[in-house]
Motif scaffolding. Structure first.
Motif, mmCIF file in Angstrom:
data_model
loop_
_atom_site.group_PDB
_atom_site.id
_atom_site.type_symbol
_atom_site.label_atom_id
_atom_site.label_comp_id
_atom_site.label_asym_id
_atom_site.label_seq_id
_atom_site.Cartn_x
_atom_site.Cartn_y
_atom_site.Cartn_z
ATOM 1 N N PRO A 152 0.826 -1.210 0.000
ATOM 2 C CA PRO A 152 0.000 0.000 0.000
ATOM 3 C C PRO A 152 0.859 1.258 0.000
ATOM 4 O O PRO A 152 1.951 1.284 0.565
ATOM 5 C CB PRO A 152 -0.773 -0.129 1.317
ATOM 6 C CG PRO A 152 0.091 -0.950 2.194
ATOM 7 C CD PRO A 152 0.902 -1.846 1.318
ATOM 8 N N ARG A 153 0.342 2.256 -0.650
ATOM 9 C CA ARG A 153 1.028 3.548 -0.657
ATOM 10 C C ARG A 153 -0.035 4.648 -0.650
ATOM 11 O O ARG A 153 -1.036 4.558 -1.361
ATOM 12 C CB ARG A 153 1.894 3.681 -1.914
ATOM 13 C CG ARG A 153 2.728 4.957 -1.926
ATOM 14 C CD ARG A 153 3.607 4.999 -3.120
ATOM 15 N NE ARG A 153 2.834 5.120 -4.358
ATOM 16 C CZ ARG A 153 3.358 5.355 -5.547
ATOM 17 N NH1 ARG A 153 4.655 5.456 -5.692
ATOM 18 N NH2 ARG A 153 2.593 5.453 -6.614
ATOM 19 N N VAL A 154 0.188 5.653 0.174
ATOM 20 C CA VAL A 154 -0.737 6.791 0.211
ATOM 21 C C VAL A 154 0.044 8.054 -0.105
ATOM 22 O O VAL A 154 1.051 8.347 0.553
ATOM 23 C CB VAL A 154 -1.414 6.932 1.594
ATOM 24 C CG1 VAL A 154 -2.425 8.069 1.559
ATOM 25 C CG2 VAL A 154 -2.091 5.644 2.005
ATOM 26 N N THR A 155 -0.387 8.765 -1.120
ATOM 27 C CA THR A 155 0.252 10.048 -1.418
ATOM 28 C C THR A 155 -0.705 11.171 -1.018
ATOM 29 O O THR A 155 -1.917 11.060 -1.199
ATOM 30 C CB THR A 155 0.615 10.180 -2.909
ATOM 31 O OG1 THR A 155 -0.533 9.840 -3.678
ATOM 32 C CG2 THR A 155 1.742 9.255 -3.291
ATOM 33 N N MET A 156 -0.115 12.216 -0.458
ATOM 34 C CA MET A 156 -0.928 13.331 0.040
ATOM 35 C C MET A 156 -0.540 14.602 -0.705
ATOM 36 O O MET A 156 0.620 14.792 -1.058
ATOM 37 C CB MET A 156 -0.675 13.531 1.533
ATOM 38 C CG MET A 156 -1.088 12.351 2.367
ATOM 39 S SD MET A 156 -0.788 12.637 4.115
ATOM 40 C CE MET A 156 0.927 12.213 4.254
ATOM 41 N N GLU A 157 -1.518 15.440 -0.908
ATOM 42 C CA GLU A 157 -1.250 16.704 -1.580
ATOM 43 C C GLU A 157 -2.023 17.803 -0.866
ATOM 44 O O GLU A 157 -3.243 17.693 -0.660
ATOM 45 C CB GLU A 157 -1.683 16.624 -3.043
ATOM 46 C CG GLU A 157 -1.265 17.812 -3.840
ATOM 47 C CD GLU A 157 -1.711 17.721 -5.305
ATOM 48 O OE1 GLU A 157 -1.393 18.652 -6.058
ATOM 49 O OE2 GLU A 157 -2.405 16.752 -5.670
ATOM 50 N N ASN A 158 -1.308 18.846 -0.492
ATOM 51 C CA ASN A 158 -1.975 19.982 0.147
ATOM 52 C C ASN A 158 -2.564 20.898 -0.898
ATOM 53 O O ASN A 158 -1.912 21.210 -1.898
ATOM 54 C CB ASN A 158 -0.978 20.756 1.007
ATOM 55 C CG ASN A 158 -0.726 20.067 2.305
ATOM 56 O OD1 ASN A 158 -1.659 19.749 3.037
ATOM 57 N ND2 ASN A 158 0.519 19.765 2.597
ATOM 58 N N ARG A 159 -3.770 21.335 -0.665
ATOM 59 C CA ARG A 159 -4.424 22.279 -1.577
ATOM 60 C C ARG A 159 -4.628 23.568 -0.808
ATOM 61 O O ARG A 159 -5.215 23.593 0.266
ATOM 62 C CB ARG A 159 -5.783 21.744 -2.055
ATOM 63 C CG ARG A 159 -5.814 20.285 -2.459
ATOM 64 C CD ARG A 159 -4.798 19.928 -3.521
ATOM 65 N NE ARG A 159 -4.915 20.670 -4.735
ATOM 66 C CZ ARG A 159 -5.342 20.152 -5.912
ATOM 67 N NH1 ARG A 159 -5.738 18.903 -5.970
ATOM 68 N NH2 ARG A 159 -5.388 20.879 -6.996
ATOM 69 N N GLN A 160 -4.168 24.661 -1.384
ATOM 70 C CA GLN A 160 -4.356 25.947 -0.715
ATOM 71 C C GLN A 160 -4.185 27.095 -1.680
ATOM 72 O O GLN A 160 -3.535 26.975 -2.676
ATOM 73 C CB GLN A 160 -3.398 26.105 0.440
ATOM 74 C CG GLN A 160 -1.944 26.004 0.049
ATOM 75 C CD GLN A 160 -1.060 26.324 1.217
ATOM 76 O OE1 GLN A 160 -1.214 27.341 1.846
ATOM 77 N NE2 GLN A 160 -0.153 25.425 1.529
ATOM 78 N N LEU B 45 -11.341 28.610 -0.504
ATOM 79 C CA LEU B 45 -10.315 27.954 -1.307
ATOM 80 C C LEU B 45 -11.024 27.114 -2.356
ATOM 81 O O LEU B 45 -11.965 26.391 -2.032
ATOM 82 C CB LEU B 45 -9.456 27.056 -0.416
ATOM 83 C CG LEU B 45 -8.593 26.013 -1.127
ATOM 84 C CD1 LEU B 45 -7.457 26.697 -1.884
ATOM 85 C CD2 LEU B 45 -8.034 25.007 -0.135
ATOM 86 N N ASP B 52 -5.192 25.730 -7.714
ATOM 87 C CA ASP B 52 -5.934 26.178 -6.533
ATOM 88 C C ASP B 52 -6.111 27.693 -6.579
ATOM 89 O O ASP B 52 -5.308 28.398 -7.182
ATOM 90 C CB ASP B 52 -5.187 25.790 -5.258
ATOM 91 C CG ASP B 52 -4.935 24.283 -5.178
ATOM 92 O OD1 ASP B 52 -5.568 23.547 -5.953
ATOM 93 O OD2 ASP B 52 -4.108 23.870 -4.365
ATOM 94 N N SER B 223 -5.609 16.234 -0.270
ATOM 95 C CA SER B 223 -6.096 15.052 -0.990
ATOM 96 C C SER B 223 -5.204 13.851 -0.668
ATOM 97 O O SER B 223 -4.008 14.000 -0.401
ATOM 98 C CB SER B 223 -6.119 15.305 -2.496
ATOM 99 O OG SER B 223 -4.813 15.516 -2.975
ATOM 100 N N THR B 225 -4.354 9.890 -2.015
ATOM 101 C CA THR B 225 -4.522 8.856 -3.032
ATOM 102 C C THR B 225 -4.029 7.533 -2.461
ATOM 103 O O THR B 225 -2.863 7.419 -2.063
ATOM 104 C CB THR B 225 -3.738 9.209 -4.308
ATOM 105 O OG1 THR B 225 -4.154 10.507 -4.741
ATOM 106 C CG2 THR B 225 -4.015 8.201 -5.414
ATOM 107 N N GLU B 227 -3.132 3.827 -3.081
ATOM 108 C CA GLU B 227 -2.762 2.962 -4.204
ATOM 109 C C GLU B 227 -2.124 1.675 -3.706
ATOM 110 O O GLU B 227 -1.482 1.661 -2.651
ATOM 111 C CB GLU B 227 -1.751 3.672 -5.111
ATOM 112 C CG GLU B 227 -2.316 4.869 -5.837
ATOM 113 C CD GLU B 227 -1.231 5.651 -6.543
ATOM 114 O OE1 GLU B 227 -1.320 5.793 -7.770
ATOM 115 O OE2 GLU B 227 -0.294 6.111 -5.863
#
Lengths: 160, 232
Positions: A152-160, B45, B52, B223, B225, B227
């Motif tokens: 398993p792998r989880v990638t995170m991305e901040n939105r701002q 936002l 964004d 967010s 993801t 996988e």
């Protein structure tokens, strides 16, 4: 969690060992030892189940298909006891007699999983799934394989 | 296009939006109540595949909706969005200029949800400001802070999802206080509910560097993801 999974997988195998919801309907009244062996395996009395099934194979009249079912049950019982190599031998024999016996593939998949042979386990569970797509045992064993083979792998991305 | 033609175009758009609102508003006419949520000025936002954007959003009690991005805020101006409307449990409004349709879940404590454009989509999230409706937009300074994560907790991959070979994506939005604390995290998007709990746990275990005073809050989203790849 590991204990839970083991219990769950054994439950799947016992269910597989019972061959049908009522094993007697498979083995019939002419094969009481095989029926009793299947019941014993389903109840978790693996040694009794193995003994009765072997006695039944030696003394009762069985067709190749019934013999394949009985061998698949021996495979399940040995796998449930953690004797994967013995289990695989019985499943091999069962598959040879009846290549459409999905329980033999499913049980052998579990035995391969025990040995860490995940490619072989996957190949067998794929065959089992193609023969019996809706069987819950198959979903259970595939879950065990996925747990060992998928990273398993989880990638995170901040939105701002 | 001449200025008068452009004005006519805007008038037509506004009229069309007003008609749409009239058609979708509840028949009792109680779509908007002054001072009732979500009336107010919000710091928002917007996120999507194209990037964004921070902006202010004003939802007035009489139904008018206005937006101010950095460019408008700098000039002290609002740009009209037409009317906002309440439809069942949702708040809806259009941004005709950018072709975006905004929907918010009216059951949440905060204002936000998803938006849909032509060929694009995403989410949006807002925190309340202390500014009053019908004032000029708040200071542009409120749109500029960069939120720097101090702790980014990783979510656990649910064992049941691994066993079922499930992959997916979630988006959580929340408010970030001036001290960097995360408040009121919500899952705005999820492909499967199995990822909801781990997402919220990870967000709750995260924080940002302090960026302002304690009584301020900025909206932010993250967010995730999930996988799986073959490897065992």
């Amino acid at each position: 969690m590991r204990r839970f999974l083991l219990v769950a997988s054994l439950a799947a195998l016992v269910s597989a060992a019972s061959a049908q919801p009522d094993s007697r309907s498979v083995f019939g009244t002419r094969t009481p030892l095989l029926a009793a062996g299947a019941d014993a395996i389903r109840a978790g009395r693996y040694d009794d189940g193995i003994r009765l099934t072997i006695q039944g194979l030696e003394s009762e009249p069985v067709s190749p298909r019934l013999k394949a079912a009985a061998l698949a049950n021996l495979c399940a019982a040995h796998a449930a006891k953690g004797e994967a190599d013995v289990a695989i031998d019985f499943c091999d024999e069962s598959v040879e007699l009846d290549p459409r016996n999905w329980r033999a593939y499913s049980n052998r998949s579990y035995a391969y999983w025990q040995k860490g042979m995940y490619a072989e386990a996957t190949a067998d569970i794929d065959v089992a799934a193609s023969l019996a797509p809706g069987a819950p045992q198959i979903r259970e064993i595939r879950g065990l394989i996925n747990e060992k083979t998928l990273l398993p792998r989880v990638t995170m991305e901040n939105r701002q | 296009m001449s200025a008068s033609a452009a004005r006519r175009g805007l008038c037509f758009t506004a009229a069309a939006v007003a008609l749409l609102a009239a058609a979708t508003a509840p028949p009792d006419g109680a779509a908007h109540e002054a001072e009732a949520w979500p009336v107010g000025v919000w710091s928002c936002l917007l996120y999507g595949t194209s990037g964004d954007l921070r902006f202010y959003l004003e939802l007035a009690g009489h139904g008018a909706a206005r937006i101010a991005r950095a460019t408008e805020t700098e000039k002290g101006e609002w740009r009209s969005l037409g009317v906002w409307r309440r439809a069942r449990d949702r708040i809806e409004f259009d941004d005709p200029l950018n072709g975006r349709f905004f929907v918010a879940d009216g059951r949440r404590a905060d204002l936000g949800g998803t938006w849909l454009g032509s060929g694009d989509r995403g989410g949006w999230w807002c925190t309340p400001t202390a500014y009053a409706v019908d004032d000029e937009p708040p200071s542009i300074a409120g749109l500029l802070p960069v939120l720097v994560p101090a702790v980014m907790a990783s979510p656990r991959y649910p064992l049941s999802a691994i066993r079922e070979a499930k992959e997916g994506r979630t988006v959580s939005c929340f408010a970030v206080t001036g001290a960097g604390e995360i408040l009121r995290p919500e899952v705005v998007e999820t492909t499967d509910d199995v990822f909801r709990g781990p997402t919220l746990e990870a967000v709750a275990g995260s924080r940002y560097r302090s960026w302002g005073s304690d009584d301020e809050a900025l909206p932010a989203c993250r967010s995730f993801t999930f996988e799986l790849r073959a490897g065992g």
